[in-house]
Design a protein around this motif. Structure first.
Motif, PDB file in Angstrom:
ATOM      1  N   MET A 162     -20.758  -8.038  10.935  1.00 54.79           N
ATOM      2  CA  MET A 162     -19.767  -8.450   9.935  1.00 54.79           C
ATOM      3  C   MET A 162     -18.900  -7.365   9.531  1.00 54.79           C
ATOM      4  O   MET A 162     -17.462  -7.390   9.548  1.00 54.79           O
ATOM      5  CB  MET A 162     -20.480  -9.009   8.672  1.00 54.79           C
ATOM      6  CG  MET A 162     -19.376  -9.397   7.656  1.00 54.79           C
ATOM      7  SD  MET A 162     -20.149  -9.649   5.958  1.00 54.79           S
ATOM      8  CE  MET A 162     -20.658  -7.964   5.509  1.00 54.79           C
TER       9      MET A 162
ATOM     10  N   PHE B 213     -16.428  -6.473  12.742  1.00 48.67           N
ATOM     11  CA  PHE B 213     -15.289  -7.536  12.967  1.00 48.67           C
ATOM     12  C   PHE B 213     -14.397  -7.351  11.806  1.00 48.67           C
ATOM     13  O   PHE B 213     -13.085  -7.455  11.874  1.00 48.67           O
ATOM     14  CB  PHE B 213     -15.964  -8.827  12.799  1.00 48.67           C
ATOM     15  CG  PHE B 213     -16.501  -9.262  14.236  1.00 48.67           C
ATOM     16  CD1 PHE B 213     -15.680  -9.010  15.422  1.00 48.67           C
ATOM     17  CD2 PHE B 213     -17.758  -9.290  14.558  1.00 48.67           C
ATOM     18  CE1 PHE B 213     -16.191  -9.369  16.665  1.00 48.67           C
ATOM     19  CE2 PHE B 213     -18.243  -9.639  15.553  1.00 48.67           C
ATOM     20  CZ  PHE B 213     -17.553  -9.635  16.894  1.00 48.67           C
ATOM     21  N   THR B 214     -14.953  -7.129  10.287  1.00 45.33           N
ATOM     22  CA  THR B 214     -14.076  -7.236   9.433  1.00 45.33           C
ATOM     23  C   THR B 214     -13.075  -5.762   9.556  1.00 45.33           C
ATOM     24  O   THR B 214     -11.795  -5.775   9.304  1.00 45.33           O
ATOM     25  CB  THR B 214     -14.725  -7.006   7.919  1.00 45.33           C
ATOM     26  OG1 THR B 214     -15.594  -7.724   7.853  1.00 45.33           O
ATOM     27  CG2 THR B 214     -13.859  -6.904   6.796  1.00 45.33           C
TER      28      THR B 214
ATOM     29  N   VAL C 195     -16.631 -14.374   8.748  1.00 43.12           N
ATOM     30  CA  VAL C 195     -17.325 -13.813   9.890  1.00 43.12           C
ATOM     31  C   VAL C 195     -18.923 -14.046   9.816  1.00 43.12           C
ATOM     32  O   VAL C 195     -19.805 -14.587  10.821  1.00 43.12           O
ATOM     33  CB  VAL C 195     -17.118 -12.489  10.013  1.00 43.12           C
ATOM     34  CG1 VAL C 195     -17.995 -11.992  11.364  1.00 43.12           C
ATOM     35  CG2 VAL C 195     -15.750 -12.298  10.410  1.00 43.12           C
TER      36      VAL C 195
ATOM     37  N   LEU D 184     -21.891 -15.626  12.112  1.00 44.65           N
ATOM     38  CA  LEU D 184     -22.591 -14.716  12.850  1.00 44.65           C
ATOM     39  C   LEU D 184     -24.233 -15.304  12.822  1.00 44.65           C
ATOM     40  O   LEU D 184     -24.959 -15.383  13.584  1.00 44.65           O
ATOM     41  CB  LEU D 184     -22.594 -13.442  12.133  1.00 44.65           C
ATOM     42  CG  LEU D 184     -21.421 -12.530  13.016  1.00 44.65           C
ATOM     43  CD1 LEU D 184     -21.221 -11.393  12.359  1.00 44.65           C
ATOM     44  CD2 LEU D 184     -21.671 -12.663  14.501  1.00 44.65           C
TER      45      LEU D 184
ATOM     46  N   PHE E  35     -15.904 -15.378  15.077  1.00 40.15           N
ATOM     47  CA  PHE E  35     -14.881 -14.355  14.380  1.00 40.15           C
ATOM     48  C   PHE E  35     -13.645 -14.776  14.530  1.00 40.15           C
ATOM     49  O   PHE E  35     -12.820 -14.056  14.063  1.00 40.15           O
ATOM     50  CB  PHE E  35     -15.244 -12.871  15.108  1.00 40.15           C
ATOM     51  CG  PHE E  35     -14.895 -12.939  16.754  1.00 40.15           C
ATOM     52  CD1 PHE E  35     -13.406 -12.435  16.947  1.00 40.15           C
ATOM     53  CD2 PHE E  35     -15.764 -13.180  17.615  1.00 40.15           C
ATOM     54  CE1 PHE E  35     -13.235 -12.544  18.195  1.00 40.15           C
ATOM     55  CE2 PHE E  35     -15.339 -13.191  18.842  1.00 40.15           C
ATOM     56  CZ  PHE E  35     -14.109 -12.754  19.312  1.00 40.15           C
TER      57      PHE E  35
END
Length: 300
Positions: free
Chosen positions: A71, A74-75, A93, A97, A214
């Motif tokens: 997380m 991707f953030t 996300v 996930l 995502f």
């Protein structure tokens, strides 16, 4: 199916003969047999969990650290790329996930469950279905632990749980049935063809990027044209990829949609279609597994 034969020797010990050919006997008797071995199932789940975290510093905490680390990655990545249109992207996300990790972990361990227990399969009779089932249930334990953390994050980001979260058990059951079908199918084939495991690793990676974990399916727009055919890409993705529908379902009832300010309800017809697909996959997987399981002792 078992028969007791009294041996007329000094020890007079009973000998039990089991028919390992899964094609014989009715289905009701098979389910009774699975229930009879429920304690073995519990021990297999416990063994899988202990083996997974053996000699690990963090142990079961990896169930939490893995999705949280992903997380964060991707953030940070999408923040740099200017993904400001998605509200509370970290939760967006994380909601995708956690069920995806449950699916991918179950697929890898479940497909390999029979071959990795070859010594047990060759020496002792028990319903072979227990091996892939125990792998999925062990991953389900990890999912439940991670889901608790997700709930904490939902409240931390002031989303919380709404009445729409009551859809989660139905979505989870659909996911379990779908995953079980695939694992039974691939787990049986993997005993005969060891290439299955190698191919699966590549397929899982590609499947991840084809599933809205995502990103959102709405990013593709309402229409697209391919080979002169105009279609709704989000709708087509949900039709051909049940995991896209399942992940989208979790996100709808826990995070919401791009057009909403928070979680919203699912369309019952939408979930029923995905559930029907999951049941069809399960029946196919169980049929193939039951036709192959009598060969496992010879092939391993």
């Amino acid at each position: 199916m078992s028969a007791e034969i009294n041996q007329k020797n000094d020890d007079t010990m009973p000998v039990y003969l089991f028919d390992a050919d899964g094609r014989q006997g009715n289905r009701l008797a098979k389910f009774r047999e699975l229930y009879h071995y429920r304690f073995l199932l519990r021990n297999l789940i416990s063994r899988d969990l202990k083996a997974r975290y053996k000699n690990s510093i963090f142990g079961v905490l990896w169930s939490l650290l893995n999705p949280l680390a992903m997380m964060l990655v991707f953030t940070l990545l999408f923040s740099v790329m200017g993904n400001d249109a998605t509200r509370q992207y970290a939760i967006f996300v994380l909601v995708g996930l956690i069920p995806w990790n449950f699916f991918s972990g179950s697929m890898i361990s479940g497909t390999n469950s029979v071959t990795s227990n070859s010594s047990l399969v060759k020496k002792v009779y028990f319903p072979r279905e227990l091996l892939p089932v125990s792998s999925i249930l062990a991953n389900l334990v990890n999912f439940m632990i991670a889901f608790v953390v997700l709930v904490i994050f939902l409240f931390a980001f002031k989303i919380g749980l709404t009445v729409h979260a009551l859809w989660v058990p139905a979505i989870l059951i659909t996911q379990i049935i779908f995953t079980m079908g695939l694992v039974l199918l691939l787990g049986g084939l993997n005993v005969l063809y060891r290439d299955v495991m190698m191919i699966l690793e590549v397929v899982i990676l590609a499947w991840f990027f084809l599933t809205p974990v995502f990103y959102s399916l709405e990013l593709f727009g309402e229409t697209a044209t391919l080979f002169g055919i105009t279609f709704d890409p989000a709708q087509v993705m949900r039709w051909i990829n049940p995991m896209a529908s399942i992940i989208d379902g979790y996100r709808t009832v826990l995070w919401g949609t791009y057009g909403s300010a928070g979680p919203v309800s699912m369309n019952p017809a939408f979930l029923f279609r995905t559930f029907a697909t999951a049941v069809a996959v399960f029946l196919l997987g169980y049929f193939v597994f039951s036709r192959l399981d009598h060969q496992f002792g010879e092939r391993l």
